[in-house]
Design a protein around this motif. Structure first.
Motif, mmCIF file in Angstrom:
data_model
loop_
_atom_site.group_PDB
_atom_site.id
_atom_site.type_symbol
_atom_site.label_atom_id
_atom_site.label_comp_id
_atom_site.label_asym_id
_atom_site.label_seq_id
_atom_site.Cartn_x
_atom_site.Cartn_y
_atom_site.Cartn_z
ATOM 1 N N HIS A 111 -9.529 0.769 2.985
ATOM 2 C CA HIS A 111 -10.511 1.252 2.071
ATOM 3 C C HIS A 111 -11.516 2.297 3.150
ATOM 4 O O HIS A 111 -12.378 1.799 3.535
ATOM 5 C CB HIS A 111 -11.706 0.183 1.813
ATOM 6 C CG HIS A 111 -10.532 -0.996 1.256
ATOM 7 N ND1 HIS A 111 -10.132 -1.043 0.097
ATOM 8 C CD2 HIS A 111 -10.435 -2.256 1.790
ATOM 9 C CE1 HIS A 111 -9.564 -1.966 -0.191
ATOM 10 N NE2 HIS A 111 -9.857 -2.856 0.852
ATOM 11 N N HIS A 167 -6.793 -1.939 7.164
ATOM 12 C CA HIS A 167 -6.085 -3.071 7.358
ATOM 13 C C HIS A 167 -4.844 -2.447 8.291
ATOM 14 O O HIS A 167 -3.844 -1.927 7.848
ATOM 15 C CB HIS A 167 -5.683 -3.250 5.827
ATOM 16 C CG HIS A 167 -6.428 -3.626 4.863
ATOM 17 N ND1 HIS A 167 -7.507 -4.725 5.286
ATOM 18 C CD2 HIS A 167 -6.862 -3.337 3.703
ATOM 19 C CE1 HIS A 167 -8.085 -4.726 4.465
ATOM 20 N NE2 HIS A 167 -7.939 -3.909 3.257
ATOM 21 N N GLU A 196 -13.329 -8.068 5.324
ATOM 22 C CA GLU A 196 -13.587 -8.434 3.923
ATOM 23 C C GLU A 196 -12.712 -9.760 3.595
ATOM 24 O O GLU A 196 -13.086 -10.383 2.365
ATOM 25 C CB GLU A 196 -12.998 -7.233 2.808
ATOM 26 C CG GLU A 196 -11.875 -6.727 3.038
ATOM 27 C CD GLU A 196 -11.465 -6.001 1.701
ATOM 28 O OE1 GLU A 196 -12.000 -5.508 0.969
ATOM 29 O OE2 GLU A 196 -10.325 -5.634 1.785
HETATM 30 ZN ZN ZN Z 1 -8.488 -4.460 1.417
#
Ligand code: ZN
Ligand code: FAD
Ligand code: MLT
Length: 475
Positions: A388, A395, A429
């Motif tokens: 993101h 990631h 997250e």
């Molecule tokens: Zn994610």
């Protein structure tokens, strides 16, 4: 296996007795399961990387039942593992030893929806995608969206403070969740299920439970603010040749698209290779080193398309973007989103996946992937980066044929030290769960960790709720 790999010892909780099982079977007739076939999928995580050995799965339907379960477990000193859709990626959703699994799968009732305010109140076990479908019929959407939407529960989303694909536009659950109902470890029902935009009466207790990963209480109901369903959605899927261009494309589109920008995601060429190879998806954009997915959501398609087209013209003529495609119809939009959303699934086909979910200053985001690739050389199958970008969230995923201690040692703590050097977060997250809890100190000072441990001790003095997760042990 889990306990061997992670060197963790069972805490002195009581062992489940036949009397305990009889109590639960009487409380939840037909919904207190001991059959191995029922327990198997709940004992292993989505990534199939950690496994517990629980012998009891409870499926309450009401808050009162959850309360009775926890009151009993607290009196008997039985450990409990709250579970939603079991899509968590940090080993938090499955037991480590023989914790009782308390599933929200049957708590899937929508309680109310107010079409004027857009406030939805529902039980914790509602599946995210089902909620979104329900809302769409009334001209609204959920403020969050993620690749696991078909199985994750809203309670699990709140318990992990899931971010996902719409955070750039609608913000985090810390803003959109207006109220929670939570059952505490001793069975007390905490009714903070407010449906108000504004409420400054005392401390905001719900925030403690958002992101607490089942360690402070069991979330049984959620009140959440839902945005209007956008009338016009456009998607641009673009190719860039280097990461600087990915960044410059972001600043350009943010400036030119303004309020209609609703997602800015990126993936590298390795990710694209994997979704093409393992999932047989095909990329409509010419080979590029990086791909970006830009979504706009607005209320006027002519206005939005005009803005998007002038941004695309600027991006192409200035050479930021080398190729691209645009979608306005639902089918093509879904197809393009799946190239990004299904990376997680594609990676699992490689064998073993080492997952890292890092927040960094956006300019440094990809340097970690490059450094890791150089460090690991041939010992990894693939080192990939996606995420993101608009939220500064990378990631980083490393794959190998199978699990190896030596590869893990080459990755950790290097990845956490690297992140801490740039004041990043080692979990943007996904949470800390079982796999990352011992690394919390890379992102939080000891005073903060100590205070968290005091909150845990106050709310769950016997430590029965999701033990071995989120916080390092106090000793
Ligand atoms: Zn994610
Ligand atoms: P579970 O996996 O069942 O549980 C997660 C944690 O929450 C556990 O610690 C559990 O004990 C606790 N918990 C669950 N329900 C409750 C409850 N009612 N009360 C108290 N504690 C509870 N995450 C993101 O943030 N962004 C993404 O974009 C994203 N994409 C994903 C894509 C895929 C394909 C997959 C597999 C996962 C993805 N995730 C993402 C991770 C995961 O989906 C989220 O963490 C999700 O919020 C977990 O919800 P769940 O219902 O599956 O919870
Ligand atoms: C995503 O953004 O795709 C999810 O967080 C899952 C993942 O990290 O693989």
């Amino acid at each position: 296996l889990t306990s061997e790999r992670y060197r963790v010892r069972r805490l002195p909780f009581s062992r489940l007795s036949p009397q305990d099982v009889a109590f639960f079977q009487c409380l939840l007739p037909g919904r207190a399961l001991t059959e191995p076939a029922a327990l198997e999928p709940c004992n292993v995580d989505w990534l199939r990387s950690v496994r517990g050995s629980s012998t009891l799965l409870l499926k309450p339907q009401t808050t009162a039942e959850v309360s009775q379960v926890l009151r009993y477990c607290s009196e008997r000193n039985l450990a409990v593992n709250p579970q939603g859709g079991n899509t968590g990626l940090v080993g938090g959703s499955v037991p480590v030893f023989d914790e009782i699994i308390l599933s929200t799968v049957l708590m899937n009732r929508i309680i109310s929806f107010d079409t004027v305010s857009g406030i939805l109140v529902c039980q914790a076990g509602c599946i995210l995608e089902r909620l979104n479908e329900y809302l769409e019929q009334q001209g609204f959407i959920m403020p969050l969206d993620l690749g696991a939407k078909g199985s994750c529960h809203i309670g699990g989303n709140v318990a992990t403070n899931a971010g996902g694909l719409r955070l750039l536009r609608y913000g985090s659950l810390r803003g959109t969740v207006l109220g929670l109902e939570v059952v505490l470890a001793d069975g007390t029902v905490l009714d903070c299920l407010a449906s108000l935009r504004k409420d400054n009466t005392g401390y905001d207790l719900k925030q403690l439970f958002i992101g607490s990963e089942g360690t402070l209480g069991v979330i049984t109901a959620v009140s959440i603010l839902c945005p209007q369903k956008p009338k016009a959605v456009n998607l641009a899927f673009l190719g860039c040749q280097n990461f600087s261009q990915v960044l410059e494309t972001f600043t350009t589109c943010r400036a030119m698209l303004g309020e209609i920008l609703s997602a800015y995601e990126f993936m590298d060429e390795k990710c694209m290779e994997l979704v093409e190879k393992h999932l047989k998806l095909s990329c409509p954009v010419r080979d590029s080193h990086f791909y970006v997915l830009i979504e706009t959501s607005g209320s006027n398609s002519t206005h939005d398309e005009e803005k998007l087209n002038s941004f695309l013209e600027q991006a192409m003529t200035s050479g930021l973007v080398t190729d691209g495609t645009v979608a306005t119809d639902d089918k093509k939009i879904k197809m393009l989103w799946s190239l990004r959303e299904r990376i997680t699934e594609a990676l699992t086909h490689d064998g073993c996946v080492y997952k890292y979910d890092i927040s960094l200053p956006v300019g440094k985001l990809y340097d970690l992937v490059t450094d890791m690739r150089a460090r690991l050389g041939q010992s990894a199958k693939n080192v990939v980066g996606y995420g993101h970008l608009g939220d500064g969230n990378l990631h980083l995923n490393i794959t190998a044929e199978s699990y190896s201690h030596s590869l893990l040692d080459a990755i950790e703590p290097f990845v956490y030290e690297w992140t801490a050097r740039y004041n990043g977060s080692i979990s943007a997250e996904h949470g800390l769960g079982f796999k990352k809890k011992q690394f919390i100190q890379y992102s939080k000072p000891s005073e903060a960790i100590f205070l968290m441990q005091r909150f845990k001790a106050m709310l769950d003095p016997k430590g029965i709720l999701n033990p071995y997760k989120t916080l390092p042990s106090s000793s």
